[in-house]
Scaffold this active site. Sequence first.
Site, PDB file in Angstrom:
ATOM      1  N   LYS A  88       8.970 -14.633 -12.147  1.00 50.27           N
ATOM      2  CA  LYS A  88       7.906 -13.753 -11.667  1.00 50.27           C
ATOM      3  C   LYS A  88       6.963 -13.432 -12.818  1.00 50.27           C
ATOM      4  O   LYS A  88       7.388 -13.062 -13.910  1.00 50.27           O
ATOM      5  CB  LYS A  88       8.494 -12.462 -11.100  1.00 50.27           C
ATOM      6  CG  LYS A  88       7.431 -11.490 -10.586  1.00 50.27           C
ATOM      7  CD  LYS A  88       8.045 -10.204 -10.059  1.00 50.27           C
ATOM      8  CE  LYS A  88       6.957  -9.252  -9.557  1.00 50.27           C
ATOM      9  NZ  LYS A  88       7.531  -7.972  -9.075  1.00 50.27           N
ATOM     10  N   ASP A 136      10.182   1.614  -2.899  1.00 53.21           N
ATOM     11  CA  ASP A 136       9.362   0.491  -2.432  1.00 53.21           C
ATOM     12  C   ASP A 136      10.059  -0.862  -2.594  1.00 53.21           C
ATOM     13  O   ASP A 136       9.408  -1.905  -2.529  1.00 53.21           O
ATOM     14  CB  ASP A 136       8.005   0.463  -3.152  1.00 53.21           C
ATOM     15  CG  ASP A 136       6.914  -0.139  -2.264  1.00 53.21           C
ATOM     16  OD1 ASP A 136       7.055  -0.081  -1.032  1.00 53.21           O
ATOM     17  OD2 ASP A 136       5.938  -0.688  -2.809  1.00 53.21           O
TER      18      ASP A 136
END
Length: 430
Positions: free
Chosen positions: A177, A300
């Site tokens: 990532k 989240d």
Amino acid sequence: MLKKKKKIKKIKKIAFVRNGDEMPEVKKQKKRKAFKMKKKVFRSSDPLLSVFMWGVHQSVEQLTHCTIPPLLLDTDFKAFSKISIENYNFNSDNMTGKFKFKEYCPIVFKNLRDRFGVKEALFNQALSSCEPYYESKVQPSRNSLLFDASSAQGDALKEKERGHKYFYSKDNKFVVKIFHSEEVEFMHSILNVYYNYAVEKAGQTLLPQYLAMYKITVSSIEYHMIVMKNVFAVNLRIHKKYDLKGSKVDRAATDKDPTLKDCDFLNEDMKIRVGEEKRKHILAMLESDVQFLSQLKIMDYSLLLGTHNVAQGHEEREMDEEHSSSDDLLDGEEFNNNKDSDVPMEIEEEEEEVEDQIYENGYTYFSDPAISNKEVYCFGLIDVLTKYNATKRAAHTAKTMKHGSGAEISTVRPESYSKRFLEFMSNAFV
């Protein structure tokens, strides 16, 4: 008295005579074999990926000489290694001549790789021997005979320009990532706690398994990267992919983001049917992980879920085999004996079904044997580096004013988020 110097007799070297002519002496020279590279390395159409592959190889090779201490010190969590290249001429067609490669906390992440069961040789080979590919909306099957590495990779530079934040190793075992510097700082702040939690759980966790963290500077642009185990690291085609947060507001698939979400999951009356015993084990892991994230004020996050239908997968493989048998370019003998090909051929289908060769692990589970519609589930927690800060508080206020105080929005306090998330998962697993 002066000593007389001894006369040294000079012995003439024997010269070969041929046809009455004396041949000059010929000195024997050692035969030198020209070096020929067996395999092209660090080759990518994107200079960033080339430098990434080069840096991973250098890092792993250097760490092979380092012994992991039985107890890590605080300095290990602040350490880093850095390589700065000013004029790199090798492989100039694919790599820039000036770049920097920095690895954060190398001893800590090497220890984590060992605890997560990732061998250094495999890690090095997967990320440096073959060019990684950027994420695409259509993920090809790794066991399909029609898999085309070039089409899966596409034009890496164009994919990066489209804003894709992830790329994958060719064997699909690792995902990298590209993230922001703020997330790097937050990762540094929780790394010690994360490491202790991973040691305590001994791999029994659904949290992301972080394996390395780098900073690469190419063309004066900095890229921060973190390497993780891929949740979908199985040799199976993922037929459906869900991103589940336990929220219902703006949680449906769109044309721009085709990944299915909570509303799609509920509308399909979807259930993760693993059986009562495995359900208790999975929910216990989720409860422990979510409690850990809540204590760090993290919210989240979501559960990334992929499903593989066994019957559908069998039909697809039969179609692939029929298509490949009529294609001269994919002749079986030629395809399997291509030593230069770096397409992963880990599973060879002969007598056993592909699903029979998959084993349950931290991210992969089989459906309940009692049900007729057999499935394979791959799931794990993702996006766990979002802290409930001033930005999230402002987003919470704005969404509450728009949708009302009773709406199940995704941006809520960590305590409320974890409670709602676990309730959703308790109903999803049966």
